[in-house]
Scaffold this motif. Structure first.
Motif, PDB file in Angstrom:
ATOM      1  N   HIS A 278     -52.331  60.647  16.810  1.00  0.00           N
ATOM      2  CA  HIS A 278     -53.439  61.632  16.715  1.00  0.00           C
ATOM      3  C   HIS A 278     -53.356  62.062  15.480  1.00  0.00           C
ATOM      4  O   HIS A 278     -52.629  62.845  14.980  1.00  0.00           O
TER       5      HIS A 278
ATOM      6  N   LEU B 274     -45.011  66.162  14.823  1.00  0.00           N
ATOM      7  CA  LEU B 274     -45.835  66.751  14.086  1.00  0.00           C
ATOM      8  C   LEU B 274     -45.566  66.343  12.685  1.00  0.00           C
ATOM      9  O   LEU B 274     -44.648  66.893  12.030  1.00  0.00           O
TER      10      LEU B 274
ATOM     11  N   LEU C  30     -51.291  73.088  18.619  1.00  0.00           N
ATOM     12  CA  LEU C  30     -50.501  71.602  18.971  1.00  0.00           C
ATOM     13  C   LEU C  30     -49.225  71.679  19.518  1.00  0.00           C
ATOM     14  O   LEU C  30     -48.780  71.305  20.717  1.00  0.00           O
TER      15      LEU C  30
ATOM     16  N   HIS D 182     -48.628  63.298  16.022  1.00  0.00           N
ATOM     17  CA  HIS D 182     -49.576  64.097  15.424  1.00  0.00           C
ATOM     18  C   HIS D 182     -49.426  63.885  13.975  1.00  0.00           C
ATOM     19  O   HIS D 182     -48.483  64.417  13.327  1.00  0.00           O
TER      20      HIS D 182
ATOM     21  N   HIS E 288     -55.456  64.790  12.590  1.00  0.00           N
ATOM     22  CA  HIS E 288     -56.013  65.828  12.618  1.00  0.00           C
ATOM     23  C   HIS E 288     -56.236  65.955  11.155  1.00  0.00           C
ATOM     24  O   HIS E 288     -55.217  66.539  10.442  1.00  0.00           O
TER      25      HIS E 288
END
Length: 225
Positions: A68, A166, A84, A220, A70
């Motif tokens: 994912h 993340l 998130l 992420h 961003h």
């Protein structure tokens, strides 16, 4: 002579270095001749590090790997991280994390800190929902992000055990080719490295994909421009 010694001796011979009982010509006792090692592979890509083209290629690869992505500004980063983490119960962070990244409200998320003087146990890490780290470099051609144990990335275990990762990558850290990435990593050759190409996944003999086998199930990537 073991098989391992034989293989290593052949490598040494190809490099013009003496081995254990074997030389470049395969004889015993003779001095090996110097061998020029060809290095004609590409040392850099056509796209400049941090360029829009390199970043776009990295995004394409990461999405293909089911990560994912961003794309945010530095000002948007804390709020995006908070969003998130909204569904997570806890997050582990390395000792050198930028505290500004955690500045936005994150609901009831518990922040656990993995410190050199007080590292979290494997059991404690297994109970943590997510991990937040920076990165050392990213290669756009392969869609690979590399961590090398800097304080803002922490030790390997914290990025391998939690189910969600993340990872913050600055766009100026994006290079196009592996040789470019390796040169950056070679500045600190003793650091342990973690190479990440999408979420952890494997496939069985029938090609059924299973994610989260050897590391985080969900990745992420926060690309900061």
């Amino acid at each position: 002579m073991t098989a391992r010694e034989d293989v290593l001796n052949r490598v040494r011979a190809a490099l013009g270095r003496p081995g254990v009982g074997t030389t470049a010509a395969g004889a015993v006792g003779a001095a090996p001749a110097a061998v020029e090692v060809p290095r004609e592979y590409r040392s850099a890509g056509a796209d400049e590090p941090g360029s829009a083209a390199a970043v776009a290629q990295l995004v394409d690869r990461l999405v293909d790997y089911r990560a994912h992505v961003h794309e945010v500004t530095a000002d948007e980063l804390p709020r995006t991280i908070a969003t998130l983490l909204g569904d997570e119960a806890s997050v582990v962070v390395p000792p050198g994390i930028d505290e500004g990244w955690l500045g936005a409200p994150a609901g009831d998320v518990v922040v656990r800190r993995d410190l050199p003087e007080a590292p979290l146990s494997a059991l404690a890490l297994d109970e943590v929902s997510a991990v937040l780290t920076a990165a050392r470099v990213a290669c756009s051609e392969t869609g690979t992000i590399v961590l090398d144990g800097e304080p803002d990335q922490g030790r390997r275990a914290i990025s391998l055990v939690p189910d969600v990762h993340l990872c913050v990558v600055r766009t100026d850290q994006v290079v196009q080719t592996l040789p470019e990435a390796v040169r950056i990593l070679a500045e600190h050759p003793a650091r342990p490295q973690t190479w990440i190409s999408g979420p952890s996944a494997t496939s069985d003999i029938e090609l059924d994909r299973v994610e989260g086998v050897h590391g985080p199930r969900t990745l992420h990537v926060l690309l900061v421009s």
